[in-house]
Design a protein around this motif. Structure first.
Motif, PDB file in Angstrom:
ATOM      1  N   LYS A  73      -6.663   3.447   6.393  1.00 53.50           N
ATOM      2  CA  LYS A  73      -7.884   4.194   6.710  1.00 53.50           C
ATOM      3  C   LYS A  73      -8.168   4.161   8.208  1.00 53.50           C
ATOM      4  O   LYS A  73      -8.586   5.171   8.796  1.00 53.50           O
ATOM      5  N   VAL A  74      -7.956   2.999   8.822  1.00 49.06           N
ATOM      6  CA  VAL A  74      -8.150   2.883  10.268  1.00 49.06           C
ATOM      7  C   VAL A  74      -7.172   3.791  11.005  1.00 49.06           C
ATOM      8  O   VAL A  74      -7.552   4.529  11.927  1.00 49.06           O
ATOM      9  N   LEU A  75      -5.899   3.760  10.584  1.00 44.22           N
ATOM     10  CA  LEU A  75      -4.902   4.623  11.212  1.00 44.22           C
ATOM     11  C   LEU A  75      -5.206   6.090  10.955  1.00 44.22           C
ATOM     12  O   LEU A  75      -5.077   6.931  11.858  1.00 44.22           O
ATOM     13  N   GLY A  76      -5.629   6.419   9.735  1.00 39.85           N
ATOM     14  CA  GLY A  76      -5.958   7.807   9.410  1.00 39.85           C
ATOM     15  C   GLY A  76      -7.074   8.349  10.279  1.00 39.85           C
ATOM     16  O   GLY A  76      -7.018   9.506  10.733  1.00 39.85           O
ATOM     17  N   ALA A  77      -8.089   7.528  10.551  1.00 39.74           N
ATOM     18  CA  ALA A  77      -9.195   7.960  11.427  1.00 39.74           C
ATOM     19  C   ALA A  77      -8.687   8.233  12.835  1.00 39.74           C
ATOM     20  O   ALA A  77      -9.101   9.222  13.482  1.00 39.74           O
ATOM     21  N   SER A  87       0.845  -1.191   0.000  1.00 40.02           N
ATOM     22  CA  SER A  87       0.000   0.000   0.000  1.00 40.02           C
ATOM     23  C   SER A  87       0.881   1.241   0.000  1.00 40.02           C
ATOM     24  O   SER A  87       1.794   1.350   0.830  1.00 40.02           O
ATOM     25  N   VAL A  88       0.623   2.160  -0.935  1.00 43.69           N
ATOM     26  CA  VAL A  88       1.299   3.450  -0.986  1.00 43.69           C
ATOM     27  C   VAL A  88       0.214   4.519  -1.042  1.00 43.69           C
ATOM     28  O   VAL A  88      -0.509   4.617  -2.031  1.00 43.69           O
ATOM     29  N   GLU A  89       0.087   5.275   0.032  1.00 45.00           N
ATOM     30  CA  GLU A  89      -0.966   6.295   0.127  1.00 45.00           C
ATOM     31  C   GLU A  89      -0.316   7.634   0.462  1.00 45.00           C
ATOM     32  O   GLU A  89      -0.054   7.947   1.626  1.00 45.00           O
ATOM     33  N   VAL A  96       4.827   5.746   8.441  1.00 45.15           N
ATOM     34  CA  VAL A  96       4.213   7.048   8.225  1.00 45.15           C
ATOM     35  C   VAL A  96       5.346   8.063   8.154  1.00 45.15           C
ATOM     36  O   VAL A  96       6.187   8.144   9.064  1.00 45.15           O
ATOM     37  N   VAL A  97       5.395   8.816   7.059  1.00 44.75           N
ATOM     38  CA  VAL A  97       6.482   9.762   6.829  1.00 44.75           C
ATOM     39  C   VAL A  97       5.906  11.167   6.740  1.00 44.75           C
ATOM     40  O   VAL A  97       4.957  11.415   5.993  1.00 44.75           O
ATOM     41  N   ARG A  98       6.484  12.059   7.519  1.00 45.92           N
ATOM     42  CA  ARG A  98       6.159  13.479   7.350  1.00 45.92           C
ATOM     43  C   ARG A  98       7.467  14.265   7.348  1.00 45.92           C
ATOM     44  O   ARG A  98       8.543  13.679   7.415  1.00 45.92           O
ATOM     45  N   ASP A  99       7.402  15.575   7.273  1.00 54.03           N
ATOM     46  CA  ASP A  99       8.604  16.353   7.010  1.00 54.03           C
ATOM     47  C   ASP A  99       9.646  16.276   8.118  1.00 54.03           C
ATOM     48  O   ASP A  99      10.837  16.469   7.865  1.00 54.03           O
ATOM     49  N   ASN A 124      -3.850  14.944   6.076  1.00 50.42           N
ATOM     50  CA  ASN A 124      -3.297  16.294   5.945  1.00 50.42           C
ATOM     51  C   ASN A 124      -3.640  17.111   7.175  1.00 50.42           C
ATOM     52  O   ASN A 124      -4.777  17.099   7.644  1.00 50.42           O
ATOM     53  N   GLU A 125      -2.632  17.804   7.679  1.00 50.76           N
ATOM     54  CA  GLU A 125      -2.826  18.661   8.842  1.00 50.76           C
ATOM     55  C   GLU A 125      -2.291  20.043   8.486  1.00 50.76           C
ATOM     56  O   GLU A 125      -1.084  20.266   8.462  1.00 50.76           O
ATOM     57  N   ASP A 126      -3.209  20.967   8.158  1.00 50.24           N
ATOM     58  CA  ASP A 126      -2.834  22.288   7.679  1.00 50.24           C
ATOM     59  C   ASP A 126      -1.903  22.139   6.465  1.00 50.24           C
ATOM     60  O   ASP A 126      -2.288  21.593   5.459  1.00 50.24           O
ATOM     61  N   SER A 127      -0.661  22.614   6.594  1.00 49.29           N
ATOM     62  CA  SER A 127       0.265  22.535   5.460  1.00 49.29           C
ATOM     63  C   SER A 127       1.140  21.284   5.518  1.00 49.29           C
ATOM     64  O   SER A 127       1.970  21.069   4.648  1.00 49.29           O
ATOM     65  N   ARG A 128       0.941  20.438   6.520  1.00 58.31           N
ATOM     66  CA  ARG A 128       1.778  19.249   6.677  1.00 58.31           C
ATOM     67  C   ARG A 128       1.059  18.026   6.118  1.00 58.31           C
ATOM     68  O   ARG A 128      -0.142  17.845   6.323  1.00 58.31           O
ATOM     69  N   LYS A 129       1.835  17.205   5.421  1.00 61.08           N
ATOM     70  CA  LYS A 129       1.268  16.033   4.776  1.00 61.08           C
ATOM     71  C   LYS A 129       1.898  14.768   5.351  1.00 61.08           C
ATOM     72  O   LYS A 129       3.096  14.704   5.593  1.00 61.08           O
ATOM     73  N   PHE A 130       1.068  13.763   5.561  1.00 61.90           N
ATOM     74  CA  PHE A 130       1.537  12.466   6.038  1.00 61.90           C
ATOM     75  C   PHE A 130       1.409  11.452   4.894  1.00 61.90           C
ATOM     76  O   PHE A 130       0.347  11.342   4.283  1.00 61.90           O
ATOM     77  N   ASP A 131       2.475  10.726   4.630  1.00 61.77           N
ATOM     78  CA  ASP A 131       2.464   9.666   3.625  1.00 61.77           C
ATOM     79  C   ASP A 131       2.509   8.304   4.327  1.00 61.77           C
ATOM     80  O   ASP A 131       3.165   8.149   5.355  1.00 61.77           O
TER      81      ASP A 131
END
Length: 341
Positions: free
Chosen positions: A122-126, A85-87, A174-177, A92-99
């Motif tokens: 989807k479960v983790l995103g919720a 899975s690649v999502e 989960v990758v963010r900046d 998204n949290e304001d200007s920050r994106k989670f991959d």
């Protein structure tokens, strides 16, 4: 006579014999490792020169241009039980994106791995959105978020009788900046390349790992050597999603590692054990580094891919080919994430 006896005693002492034996073994080991490295480099050259003699031995189950970064190979198995899975931007949290990136290695069938591919992010995103809604964005409780998400996913797959004795390992990132979060449940693995060195981001859950063995036996289970160490003589991993019949010996609780991102971070590899059984962390990072630098190319570039996507997919494809060439008999799933961009 005394002098001769002493000379004989000194020359044949255990310490000297051990030193000679160690030196001989060390020399043989160096030659063996050098030979293996040369063999691997020859295989890479064959693949990068476009010779498809090795490629024909691979059976690609899922390598579409809509999902870059990855390679999924059925290998020498009759059925494809892995899923990936690649999502990008799944939260998204304001200007920050989670991959989100996930590799799922199914066993007994593909249904649990497929369910994880469709649902776990989807479960983790919720769960993450609830945390963001509560204002907890600076320091998320990743341990709780991952453990609860895996538990809910485990409940979902165990609710249906269609799953039966099926299960799946899961390694997700989960990758963010500013950070990388990896949760692992099973014997798939995540590795980070930082400043040219391979840094493990997960620990394999094998039944004979001392702490896992103690946990299994404490819960009333056993580890039996049946074509390898297996829980109750059945399962070669001590943690997974599903596997209802092996509870409480096999659990769905992941181990979570959080790494702050640094300037020296180059890329990350997530892969099923089909790769890690025959390729070391260092070798995998060595191959990917050459691909991302443009020094090895083994597949044509698709018009739908930009240069970064192409190089990551190329690296994943080459790792799959090298894994097959080294004799892996398992499904092989690989995701490569470029952390420089």
């Amino acid at each position: 006579m005394m002098i001769n006896t002493m000379d004989h005693a000194i020359s044949s002492s255990p310490a000297c014999s051990n030193c000679r034996h160690t030196a001989t073994c060390s020399g043989k080991l160096d030659v063996t490792l050098a030979g293996r490295r040369r063999s691997d480099l020859r295989r890479l050259k064959v693949l990068s020169n476009g010779d498809d003699s090795l490629l024909k031995r691979r059976r690609f189950e899922n390598l579409d241009h809509d999902l870059p970064h990855h390679s999924c190979v059925i290998g020498r198995r009759r059925e494809m039980e892995d899923a990936v899975s690649v999502e990008l931007g799944f939260v998204n949290e304001d200007s920050r994106k989670f991959d989100f990136y996930g590799v799922y290695d199914g066993h007994g069938g593909s249904r649990v791995a497929d369910a994880c591919r469709e649902r776990l992010h989807k479960v983790l995103g919720a769960e993450m959105e609830m945390e963001i809604g509560n204002g907890n964005t600076a320091e998320m409780d990743w341990e709780r978020l991952m453990v609860e998400s895996f538990a809910k996913m485990d409940e979902e797959v165990n609710e249906t009788d269609l799953v039966g004795s099926m299960g799946s390992t899961a390694v997700v990132a989960v990758v963010r900046d500013d950070e990388i979060v990896v949760a692992n449940c099973g014997d798939s693995r995540a590795v980070l390349s930082r400043c040219g060195a391979a840094v493990p981001l997960s620990n394999d859950h094998k039944p004979d790992r001392p702490d896992e063995l103690e946990r299994i036996e404490r819960s009333g289970g056993r580890v039996v050597n049946w074509n390898g160490q297996r829980v109750m003589g059945v399962l070669a991993t001590s943690r997974s999603l599903g596997d209802r019949q092996l509870n409480p010996y096999v659990i769905a609780k992941p181990e979570v590692i959080v790494k702050k991102r640094e300037d020296g971070d180059e890329f990350m590899i997530l892969a099923s054990d089909g790769l890690w059984d025959v390729i070391s962390n260092d070798m995998a990072c060595h191959v990917v580094r050459k691909c991302l630098d443009g020094r090895i190319i083994c597949r044509r570039r698709s018009q739908q891919m930009n240069d970064t996507q192409y190089r990551m997919t190329n690296a994943a494809t080459l790792l799959s080919g090298l894994t097959m060439a080294r004799g892996s008999n398992d499904n092989i799933s690989v995701i490569v994430v470029n952390l420089k961009d």
